[in-house]
Design a protein around this motif. Structure first.
Motif, PDB file in Angstrom:
ATOM      1  N   MET A 107       1.196  -0.845   0.165  1.00 40.53           N
ATOM      2  CA  MET A 107      -0.064  -0.184   0.507  1.00 40.53           C
ATOM      3  C   MET A 107       0.995   1.077  -0.193  1.00 40.53           C
ATOM      4  SD  MET A 107      -3.133   1.198   2.624  1.00 40.53           S
ATOM      5  CE  MET A 107      -3.076   2.376   3.450  1.00 40.53           C
ATOM      6  N   THR A 108       0.660   2.242  -0.769  1.00 37.65           N
ATOM      7  CA  THR A 108       1.178   3.819  -0.731  1.00 37.65           C
ATOM      8  C   THR A 108       1.025   4.557   0.130  1.00 37.65           C
ATOM      9  OG1 THR A 108       0.881   3.473  -2.894  1.00 37.65           O
ATOM     10  CG2 THR A 108       2.004   5.294  -2.455  1.00 37.65           C
ATOM     11  N   LYS A 109       2.133   5.462   0.775  1.00 35.72           N
ATOM     12  CA  LYS A 109       1.753   5.374   2.389  1.00 35.72           C
ATOM     13  C   LYS A 109       1.400   6.768   1.976  1.00 35.72           C
ATOM     14  CE  LYS A 109       5.092   7.639   6.149  1.00 35.72           C
ATOM     15  NZ  LYS A 109       5.699   7.481   6.731  1.00 35.72           N
ATOM     16  N   THR A 110       0.604   7.562   3.132  1.00 37.95           N
ATOM     17  CA  THR A 110       0.418   9.169   2.191  1.00 37.95           C
ATOM     18  C   THR A 110       1.199  10.387   2.440  1.00 37.95           C
ATOM     19  OG1 THR A 110      -2.305   8.299   2.261  1.00 37.95           O
ATOM     20  CG2 THR A 110      -1.331  10.817   3.045  1.00 37.95           C
ATOM     21  N   PHE A 111       1.571  10.911   2.423  1.00 37.72           N
ATOM     22  CA  PHE A 111       2.655  12.463   2.034  1.00 37.72           C
ATOM     23  C   PHE A 111       1.853  13.532   2.296  1.00 37.72           C
ATOM     24  CE2 PHE A 111       5.074   8.409   0.514  1.00 37.72           C
ATOM     25  CZ  PHE A 111       6.179   8.816   1.851  1.00 37.72           C
ATOM     26  N   THR A 112       2.189  14.199   2.973  1.00 45.05           N
ATOM     27  CA  THR A 112       2.034  15.736   2.712  1.00 45.05           C
ATOM     28  C   THR A 112       2.891  16.147   1.748  1.00 45.05           C
ATOM     29  OG1 THR A 112       3.074  16.459   4.865  1.00 45.05           O
ATOM     30  CG2 THR A 112       1.217  15.668   5.538  1.00 45.05           C
ATOM     31  N   GLN A 113       2.255  18.034   2.330  1.00 47.10           N
ATOM     32  CA  GLN A 113       2.905  19.062   1.544  1.00 47.10           C
ATOM     33  C   GLN A 113       4.196  19.465   1.445  1.00 47.10           C
ATOM     34  OE1 GLN A 113       0.820  22.883   0.313  1.00 47.10           O
ATOM     35  NE2 GLN A 113      -1.123  21.465  -0.465  1.00 47.10           N
ATOM     36  N   ARG A 141       9.865  18.447   2.403  1.00 45.14           N
ATOM     37  CA  ARG A 141      11.248  18.196   2.258  1.00 45.14           C
ATOM     38  C   ARG A 141      12.205  17.087   1.275  1.00 45.14           C
ATOM     39  NH1 ARG A 141      11.307  14.692   5.848  1.00 45.14           N
ATOM     40  NH2 ARG A 141       9.530  13.654   5.979  1.00 45.14           N
ATOM     41  N   TYR A 142      11.562  16.084   0.321  1.00 47.35           N
ATOM     42  CA  TYR A 142      11.826  15.870  -0.384  1.00 47.35           C
ATOM     43  C   TYR A 142      12.491  16.960  -1.482  1.00 47.35           C
ATOM     44  CZ  TYR A 142      11.885  13.290  -4.579  1.00 47.35           C
ATOM     45  OH  TYR A 142      12.149  12.051  -6.474  1.00 47.35           O
ATOM     46  N   SER A 144      14.761  10.970   4.583  1.00 47.32           N
ATOM     47  CA  SER A 144      15.936   9.352   4.262  1.00 47.32           C
ATOM     48  C   SER A 144      15.615   8.742   3.329  1.00 47.32           C
ATOM     49  CB  SER A 144      15.036   8.880   5.642  1.00 47.32           C
ATOM     50  OG  SER A 144      13.873   7.947   5.233  1.00 47.32           O
ATOM     51  N   ALA A 145      16.372   7.964   3.193  1.00 43.53           N
ATOM     52  CA  ALA A 145      15.946   6.861   1.653  1.00 43.53           C
ATOM     53  C   ALA A 145      15.232   6.407   1.678  1.00 43.53           C
ATOM     54  CB  ALA A 145      17.611   6.176   2.213  1.00 43.53           C
ATOM     55  N   LYS A 146      14.699   5.983   2.844  1.00 41.73           N
ATOM     56  CA  LYS A 146      13.241   4.685   3.098  1.00 41.73           C
ATOM     57  C   LYS A 146      12.372   6.112   2.551  1.00 41.73           C
ATOM     58  CE  LYS A 146      10.422   2.012   5.507  1.00 41.73           C
ATOM     59  NZ  LYS A 146       9.849   2.134   7.360  1.00 41.73           N
ATOM     60  N   GLU A 147      11.851   7.037   3.335  1.00 41.44           N
ATOM     61  CA  GLU A 147      10.912   8.390   2.816  1.00 41.44           C
ATOM     62  C   GLU A 147      11.366   8.957   1.167  1.00 41.44           C
ATOM     63  OE1 GLU A 147      10.090  11.429   6.221  1.00 41.44           O
ATOM     64  OE2 GLU A 147      11.919  11.208   5.756  1.00 41.44           O
ATOM     65  N   THR A 148      12.828   8.484   0.966  1.00 45.69           N
ATOM     66  CA  THR A 148      12.273   8.558  -0.966  1.00 45.69           C
ATOM     67  C   THR A 148      11.512   8.136  -1.670  1.00 45.69           C
ATOM     68  OG1 THR A 148      14.574  10.374   0.464  1.00 45.69           O
ATOM     69  CG2 THR A 148      14.154   9.988  -2.400  1.00 45.69           C
TER      70      THR A 148
END
Lengths: 78, 199
Positions: free
Chosen positions: A1-7, A12-13, A19-23
Motif C-alpha cells: 500500500m502506498t503511504k500518504t504524504f503531506t505538502q 522536505r523531499y 531519509s533514503a526510505k522516505e525518498t
C-alpha cells in the motif's frame, strides 16, 4: 500500500531532507497521486526560479576582495 | 546542495597555506548566495556590495589569523557572518530601508545569455527582479525561513532551532512562502505579457 504524504513532506523531499526510505516511498507516491505530483512540480519549479533569481555582485567588488586577500600577509597558526 | 570536486574544507586548508586561488574558488562558489542573502535583507544594491566586502574581509582575516574553527562547516559560518552583517546594518541605521527598484542593467552582466535576444534577456531580468521584490514583500516569518533554507542552506531542523519554532512550523512557513511566491509570479507574468503584447 502506498503511504500518504503531506505538502510538507514534498518540500522536505525537494530540499533533499528525506531519509533514503522516505525518498523511495515519496517517489512511489508521486507516481500514483496526481495532486501530490502537481505540488511537487510547483515546488520544484519555484525552487529553480529562486536559484535563477540569485544576484551576482559586480566584478569590481569581487576584485577588491581578492586584492585585499592578496595584500594581507598575516602570520597564521598553521 | 551542489557537489564540488574539492570541498570547502579542503579549499580553506589550501588557503590557510597561502594558496590564493583556493580563496578565489571559495569566493566564486559562494558570492551569489551571500550577496543575494544580504540584498534580500538590506534591499539596496550598493549597501549589499559593501556588506559583501565586509563579510569576506572578516573571512580573510579570521582564516589568515588562524582563528577559523576547523570543526564548523565553512558555508554556515560564512552565511552567519553575512546575515549578522546585514542585521547589524539595520541596527546601526535604526531604520528599515526604502525599497529601491532595480533597473537590472548590470546585475546579470556576468551571466551568459549569449544566444538570447535582447528582448528575452530583458524579460528574464524583469522576472528575476520581480521575484526578489516579492520575496521582500513576504511576511517576515516566511521570508526568514525561505532565506535560511534556500540561500543560507540551513536544514529545517537548524531553522527550527534558530527561530524557536517546531520543524513543522518552519516547513509550513516555507510552504506558504513558496505558494505565495508562485501565485504572485503567475499574476505578474500575466500582467507582464499583457503589457508587452497588448491585444
Amino acid at each position: 500500500m502506498t503511504k500518504t504524504f503531506t505538502q510538507n513532506d514534498v518540500i522536505r523531499y525537494v530540499y533533499h531532507e528525506t531519509s533514503a526510505k522516505e525518498t523511495k516511498e515519496i517517489e512511489k507516491a508521486l507516481l500514483c497521486d496526481a495532486k501530490l505530483e502537481e505540488i511537487y512540480k510547483e515546488v520544484l519549479s519555484m525552487k529553480a526560479d529562486l536559484n535563477k533569481a540569485k544576484k551576482v555582485p559586480s566584478d569590481k567588488v569581487i576584485n577588491s576582495i581578492l586584492n585585499y586577500s592578496k595584500s594581507l600577509n598575516l602570520p597564521s597558526n598553521k | 546542495m551542489e557537489k564540488y570536486k574539492i570541498s570547502d574544507s579542503q579549499l580553506v586548508s589550501l588557503y590557510k597555506n597561502g594558496n590564493e586561488e583556493a580563496f578565489e574558488q571559495l569566493l566564486t562558489r559562494h558570492k551569489s548566495r551571500v550577496f543575494t542573502t544580504i540584498y534580500l535583507i538590506v534591499k539596496d544594491n550598493y549597501v549589499a556590495e559593501d556588506l559583501l566586502q565586509e563579510t569576506f574581509v572578516k573571512v580573510v582575516r579570521t582564516i589568515k589569523e588562524g582563528r577559523y574553527n576547523e570543526e564548523g562547516k565553512f558555508l554556515p559560518w560564512l552565511m552567519r557572518i553575512a546575515h549578522n552583517m546585514a542585521i547589524d546594518y539595520f541596527r546601526k541605521e535604526k531604520r528599515y530601508p526604502t525599497i529601491i527598484m532595480e533597473d537590472g542593467s548590470h546585475v546579470f552582466t556576468t551571466l551568459e545569455f549569449s544566444e538570447d535576444s535582447i528582448e528575452s534577456k530583458q524579460v528574464r531580468q524583469d522576472t528575476h527582479a520581480k521575484l526578489r521584490e516579492l520575496i521582500q514583500e513576504l511576511p517576515e516569518s516566511q521570508k526568514e525561513v525561505l532565506m535560511m533554507r534556500h540561500y543560507m542552506e540551513m536544514s529545517f531542523q537548524e531553522i527550527a532551532e534558530n527561530t524557536g519554532v517546531s520543524i513543522n512550523t518552519a516547513l509550513g512557513r516555507m510552504r506558504y512562502a513558496l505558494i505565495n511566491l508562485r501565485k504572485k509570479m503567475k499574476q505578474f507574468n500575466i500582467a507582464y505579457d499583457q503589457n508587452i503584447y497588448p491585444k
